[in-house]
Every structure is written in structure tokens, then in C-alpha cells.
Design an enzyme around this catalytic site. Structure first.
Site, short mmCIF file in Angstrom:
data_model
loop_
_atom_site.label_atom_id
_atom_site.label_comp_id
_atom_site.label_asym_id
_atom_site.label_seq_id
_atom_site.Cartn_x
_atom_site.Cartn_y
_atom_site.Cartn_z
N CYS A 1 -73.47 70.00 52.71
CA CYS A 1 -73.19 71.19 51.90
C CYS A 1 -74.43 71.97 51.48
O CYS A 1 -74.46 73.20 51.56
CB CYS A 1 -72.35 70.84 50.68
N HIS B 1 -71.89 68.82 44.99
CA HIS B 1 -71.43 69.74 46.03
C HIS B 1 -71.80 71.17 45.68
O HIS B 1 -71.62 71.62 44.54
CB HIS B 1 -69.92 69.64 46.23
N ASP C 1 -67.48 78.66 50.95
CA ASP C 1 -67.96 77.29 51.04
C ASP C 1 -67.85 76.83 52.50
O ASP C 1 -66.78 76.46 52.95
CB ASP C 1 -67.14 76.38 50.13
#
Length: 271
Positions: A71, A110, A125
Site C-alpha cells: 500500500c 494502511h 486506494d
């Protein structure tokens, strides 16, 4: 962290030839192309290689070496791209609740993005592994928003937000977060934690994923899974390192490093 990026190299990497403007259609198109072209992968932490977050390191790894990342790598690169196109972007941080109880207290590990597009506030995302968002969501609570795969929605209560996806008819929470912008140091600390903590999944297991417009591909250790909306998952166990490398290359579009430590890790995978 400087935001100058080789935009042409990025567009070649994701195969994008559309128009570029700081609007919602462009945001959707770039996020969708990114998720399909740049795989989520943890080969570096699995092999004990430090995960670097400087933009030049991200460009070299994800754009020029044919690699992917997790991420922090994915969304920091994507944020730099969006800023180069003209979007206003803020980084956020979340507590992952995927496969956890709704009231679980997890670390902030995250990264996601708060993006202004076409005068609206949206979330993007491109780095949530097996449930990566292919597209973007308007920052509107309680509204199911269609994607090429599952519908997603956002819930909000007293300033806390939850990202959810509808999987086989059930709304499942991916993570919870607030809208306070974060500094790069927050990601540096979280990145060090998840890439070096002995109990981290990224240190213990092989985790690879790619999200296209019609399917989700995942590899956990030796188990390769293809998921399509409305169909049963297709699973099979990969036999040996040669088959693992072939699947990483052909299905995940990953240029697999050729080094002894990775070979040892792949050979030792359970399954």
C-alpha cells in the site's frame, strides 16, 4: 518528499492512452489501469529487503524494474502521479479490519488517498491487495457505489469512516480511518513496522494480488485464486518454484527477481 515524477514512464507502465485532466473520469480510469497493471506484492519484506518509500526508489522498482509493491509504495506513487496531472491529494492512514471483528483495535498500517476531482472529494486506494478499489469513491456516507467488480460504500460515525465492499451479498469492512491528512513520516514508521515485525503477514507469507475489470487474482503462499463476481472462486495449489515464478510472471505481470534468497523463500512456502 518531492512529487516530480516521470509521468510518461508511468503511463507506459499502466498502458494508459486516455486524456489527462483533474476530473473524476480521469481518476477512475487511472486507478483502474493502475490496479490492473501494477501488482500488489511483498517479495522484498519476505526476503528481508528494506522497503524504500522515496519517489525515485518507487519509480525504479514499480515503473522500470517491472515490480509491484504494497500500500505505501502503490499509493505514494499514485499520489505523485495524480499531483502531476493536477489533482489535489492528501494522504490518509487506516486501521485494517479485513477478516477481523468490527470492534478490533488494529495498528494504523494502511495508506489511502483523499483526492479532489471535478470539484468533489473522493477516495482512491490502489494498494489494498485482494480487495483493491479499481476506481474511486465519492466521499458520501451510506451510499452504495458501483465499481467494475463489487459495489463499495462508506460509513461515517462521529468522524470515523469505514470502507466496505459487498462480497457475496454481505457488506464487509476493509478498514476504518479518519480524514486527518498524514505526513510522510507516518508512512515511514508504519512501513518499517509491517515490513520488519516478525509477526507481520508481509514477513511471514507470500502475498500477491492483481485486480482487473472482471476478476481478482490472488496468491497466498502456494494457493492461486481467481475470483469473479457471481461465480465460485477458482483455486489451485502451485507445485514448485518454477510454477510459482510462471504464475507471478504470466498472471501477475511481475518481473520476478533472480536471487538466491527469493528462490529459498519460494521453495520453503507451505502448501
Amino acid at each position: 518528499m518531492p512529487d516530480a515524477i516521470d509521468l510518461d514512464a508511468y503511463l507506459r507502465r499502466i498502458g494508459y492512452r486516455g486524456t489527462l485532466a483533474p476530473d473524476l473520469p480521469t481518476l477512475h480510469a487511472l486507478a483502474t489501469a493502475h490496479a490492473a497493471a501494477i501488482p500488489f506484492e511483498n517479495l522484498d519484506p519476505l526476503c528481508g529487503v528494506p522497503v524504500r518509500l522515496e519517489l525515485d526508489a518507487l519509480e525504479r522498482k514499480l515503473l522500470h524494474e517491472g515490480r509491484g509493491g504494497y500500500c505505501f509504495e502503490q499509493n505514494l506513487l499514485f499520489a505523485a502521479v495524480l499531483r502531476a496531472v493536477g489533482f489535489t491529494v492528501r494522504g490518509l492512514i487506516a486501521r485494517v479490519l479485513w477478516n477481523q471483528p468490527e470492534d478490533a483495535v488494529t495498528a494504523q498500517t494502511h495508506m489511502l488517498l483523499d483526492v479532489e476531482a471535478s470539484g468533489e472529494r473522493c477516495l482512491a486506494d490502489v494498494g489494498f491487495g485482494s480487495m483493491t478499489l479499481a476506481g474511486a469513491l465519492r466521499l458520501q456516507p451510506g451510499v452504495a457505489q458501483a465499481t467494475a467488480l463489487e459495489p463499495f460504500r462508506l460509513l461515517e460515525h462521529e468522524g470515523e469512516w469505514r470502507m466496505q465492499a459487498c462480497v457475496r451479498g454481505d457488506w464487509l469492512t476493509l478498514y476504518r480511518f479518519d480524514l486527518a491528512p498524514r505526513e510522510i513520516v507516518d508512512y515511514v514508521v508504519a512501513n518499517h513496522y509491517v515490513s520488519t515485525w516478525p509477526a507481520s503477514i508481509f514477513v511471514q507469507q507470500l502475498v500477491v494480488a492483481r485486480t482487473t475489470c472482471d476478476r481478482r487474482l490472488t496468491l497466498r503462499d502456494r494457493e492461486f485464486t481467481v475470483r469473479r463476481v457471481g461465480a465460485e472462486p477458482e483455486r489451485r495449489s502451485l507445485r514448485d518454484t518454477a510454477e510459482i515464478r510462471r504464475v507471478l510472471h504470466e498472471e501477475f505481470l511481475l518481473r520476478v527477481p533472480d536471487n538466491a534468497e527469493l528462490e529459498r523463500k519460494l521453495a520453503a512456502l507451505p502448501g
